[in-house]
Design a protein around this motif. Structure first.
Motif, short mmCIF file in Angstrom:
data_model
loop_
_atom_site.label_atom_id
_atom_site.label_comp_id
_atom_site.label_asym_id
_atom_site.label_seq_id
_atom_site.Cartn_x
_atom_site.Cartn_y
_atom_site.Cartn_z
N LEU A 308 0.69 -1.08 -0.06
CA LEU A 308 0.42 0.17 0.10
C LEU A 308 0.98 1.52 0.06
CD1 LEU A 308 -2.33 -1.19 2.28
CD2 LEU A 308 -2.92 -0.44 -0.01
N SER A 309 0.17 2.30 -0.44
CA SER A 309 1.39 3.60 -0.88
C SER A 309 0.37 3.47 -2.24
CB SER A 309 2.46 3.09 -1.61
OG SER A 309 2.57 3.31 -3.48
N ASN A 310 1.20 5.20 -2.43
CA ASN A 310 0.48 6.03 -3.26
C ASN A 310 0.28 5.38 -4.84
OD1 ASN A 310 -0.42 7.87 -1.40
ND2 ASN A 310 0.98 9.54 -1.73
N THR A 311 1.20 5.13 -5.41
CA THR A 311 1.40 4.58 -6.39
C THR A 311 1.10 3.32 -6.69
OG1 THR A 311 3.78 4.93 -6.60
CG2 THR A 311 2.57 6.38 -7.22
N GLY A 312 1.13 2.54 -5.60
CA GLY A 312 1.33 0.89 -6.01
C GLY A 312 2.53 0.11 -5.26
N GLY A 313 2.89 -0.97 -5.60
CA GLY A 313 4.03 -1.70 -4.79
C GLY A 313 4.84 -2.84 -5.31
#
Length: 688
Positions: A308-313
């Protein structure tokens, strides 16, 4: 002029023999070797349900550290996809043991000493065993902390005809007499490049497309504002948690590569309560516009905080857990109250206990079909179907209970009921006690809930050979119709039946005669090809009480569909006929489903017809020993002429029409074989 065509019976026999030779599946191969990261390992090679080769490398449990799955190779569109451990945070594969304790300890098998053995190394079924007698769950910090030795065991099970291995574990803390544990399980634990990424970087490869898990309901990440599953999961993604679920599972998939990985439990929530969410108030709800729920609310640790991050992982850690809530599986995180169990949780759904045992499928496959119908979803469905099936026997006794987990015996403390009766949850098998090395078993699936390639285990089997085996009333061919292993040390016969129970499947071992699946009063069931059509004929003997016959067809002998129906006639000696106007080119399998007024269903034997008349013809010409070969779509095919011993006499490119002449060959029997991209077929001709 002599009729140079083989009879339909001999042609069917020839084609069946050819089919058996082409489709025989190889045994499970186990070799000791070295993994690609330089550690001692055992390499498993087996063939899956599609008769394609898969390979798994398992690093040995050894004095210096853990046993685990290092690599698994399977084919996607004919090309090997090599999945291997990423090395992220030291996780070189999947299948580690991992536990939290009430004191915040984070214990694993990474550095635990142990041994490796092969308790079953059979022809088509094999088990590798990792045993850690001194596995320690520590409780550092806080008052009352202690170290507890919890003997732990992991077994991996491989079988011909199964796509995926099963990971099964037991942690037995019943002899721990002092101190607190309060532990959960996050096993199997690991980090795996299931997208086939060959980059050595731990955090590399395709981006994570989404995740799904199931406890009492199915949870899935979705595209914001829609109910479609996500293609990139971020902190802003939406989610759904509103579909009822029975089989616990956890999975994730990648965005650009058609790949997914999952762990699927062999038992439903109603039998073994695993994976309950830490925020049960979220169940049966959705939040399509996001934001994503916090990582500690996820049912299983699919490394939500890494994804989970703002851009994906790209983090590909996938774990499993017992009754999962906030990390630790218990409500008193940070509390030091006495908890001497693995399973404590505030939902009250489980009793406390010191014995932890369960099994999950290790699923690595493609995501086509999505979270409900991709590789993981199909396995979830199979486990659902298993729970609705029934097992019965007329020879032998269906087992009603057995050990709770691997490495345990059937003492009272370790004995658990088999639900449904006969279903052993450890390796998803069906168990029967043999009677004088014989058994007559019927597995009946629920309507519309087929069971593919079931594995039967006959206990108390002391014979040195498998003897005679019949499937659905016909003599079965080893390595084609079934895959068997004799375990002499444990007196067990393992039999994978290469059929689908839909709705019923009958297995007979060492019975006097092969009998039909159920006792139909059908005295004959035959078929023949006529101008590209299948003509079926059957007769009844002393009169029957059914309402109608359904005629069913399959192109693989396993998955059948109804193609027609005929009303029954109760008169003695009634003859029936049915014409299949549109059979497939190649092999067609037919069976009769007899339905009575009470809904009872009986099945006939299965017959095979091979449809090549419209595609391939051989006609004898007036010129002696000359034949015209006609093929409607030759493509880049070939034509071979072989003598009676199988020696190739001539090989030619296949044409729409071509004449072959046998004058230069000795008199006798010859075979003409054509190969196209649609089929391979052989017919007999005679040189006078």
């Amino acid at each position: 002029m002599k009729n140079l065509y083989p009879t339909s019976l001999s042609l069917v026999f020839l084609m069946c023999l050819q089919c058996h030779l082409l489709n025989a599946q190889s045994p499970v191969s186990v070799t000791a070797g070295t993994s690609d990261n330089g550690l001692p390992a055992h390499i498993y090679t087996w063939t899956d349900a599609a008769n394609l080769t898969r390979t798994a490398t398992l690093v040995d449990q050894r004095p210096g550290g853990a046993g685990y799955l290092r690599t698994l190779v399977y084919k996607v569109n004919g090309v090997d996809r090599i999945c291997r451990g990423t090395g992220a945070n030291g996780h070189q594969g999947d299948g580690y043991l991992q536990n939290h304790t009430i004191y915040g300890g984070d214990n694993s098998s990474h550095g635990t000493a142990g041994t490796t053995s092969l308790p079953l190394q059979g022809r088509h079924h094999s088990i590798i065993d990792f045993y850690m007698p001194n596995y320690t769950i520590t409780s550092p910090g806080g008052s009352g902390g202690t170290n507890a030795t919890v003997p732990s065991r992991v077994q991996w099970f491989f079988a011909t005809g199964r796509d995926y291995p099963i990971f099964s574990m037991t942690q037995d803390a019943r002899l721990v007499t002092a101190g607190n544990i309060g532990g959960d399980s996050r096993s199997p634990y690991g980090d795996f490049h299931y997208d086939g990424n060959t980059n050595s970087g731990a955090y590399s490869g395709d981006i994570i497309g989404g995740s799904s898990w199931g406890d009492t309901h199915k949870w899935v990440s979705v595209v914001n504002g829609t109910t479609n599953e996500s293609t990139t999961i971020t902190t802003n993604s939406g989610w759904r948690y509103d579909e009822v679920n029975t089989i616990p599972y956890a999975m994730q998939w990648t965005k650009n590569v058609n790949a997914e990985m999952g762990h699927v439990c062999t038992q439903p929530m109603t039998v073994k309560d695993m994976g309950r969410n830490g925020s049960p108030q979220l169940a049966n709800t959705q939040q399509l516009n996001g934001p994503m729920i916090g990582d500690e609310q996820w049912c299983y640790q699919i490394l939500a905080y890494g994804i989970l991050s703002n851009t994906g992982g790209v983090t590909k850690r996938l774990t499993w857990g017992t009754n999962w809530g906030y990390p630790g599986g218990f409500d008193e995180w940070g509390s030091y109250s006495s908890k001497t169990d693995f399973t404590h949780h505030g939902d009250g759904a489980r009793t406390n206990g010191m014995l932890l045992a369960y099994s999950v499928w290790e699923v690595l496959g493609i995501h086509t079909g999505g979270y409900k119908a991709g590789s993981v979803g199909k396995m979830v469905t199979q486990m659902e179907n298993m729970q609705l099936a029934t097992l019965s026997s007329t020879i032998g006794t269906v087992k009603t209970s057995g050990p709770a987990g691997v490495g345990l015996t059937s003492s009272v403390a370790n004995n658990v009921p088999y639900i449904p009766m006969g279903y052993n949850q450890i390796f998803a098998t069906w168990e029967v006690d043999a009677s004088a090395n014989a058994a007559d078993i019927i597995l009946t699936a629920a309507a519309g809930k087929p069971i593919e390639s079931p594995i039967f285990v006959l206990n108390g089997y002391s014979a040195a050979t498998t003897g005679s085996i019949c499937i659905n009333g016909a003599a079965a061919v080893a390595d084609v119709d079934y895959f068997a292993t004799i375990d002499a040390s444990s007196q067990k016969l393992w039999v994978t039946v290469n059929r689908t129970a839909s709705p019923s499947l009958r297995l007979q071992v060492n019975t006097n005669t092969c009998q039909l699946l159920l006792p139909l009063d059908i005295t004959a069931f035959t078929g023949r090809e006529n101008d590209g059509k299948s003509l079926l004929h059957w007769e009844t003997g002393n009169g029957i009480t059914c309402t109608h016959f359904n005629i069913e067809r399959s192109n693989n002998g396993r998955n059948f569909q109804t193609i027609g129906s005929i009303d029954c006639n109760a008169a003695i000696g009634t003859a029936y006929s049915f014409t299949d106007e549109n059979p497939s080119i190649g092999a067609n399998y037919y069976r009769l489903q007899q339905v009575d007024a009470n809904g009872v269903i009986l099945y006939s034997k299965t017959i095979q017809l091979d449809m090549f008349t419209s595609a391939f013809k051989i006609t004898a010409l007036q010129e002696k020993n000359s034949f015209l070969v006609v093929c409607d779509k030759p493509g880049n095919g070939s034509l071979k002429i072989m003598d009676g011993a199988g020696k190739i006499m001539k090989q030619l490119p296949l044409q729409n029409q071509q004449t072959i002449n046998l004058d230069s060959y000795p008199a006798g029997l010859y075979y003409v074989t054509i190969n196209t991209n649609r089929f391979t077929v052989t017919k007999r001709i005679v040189r006078e």
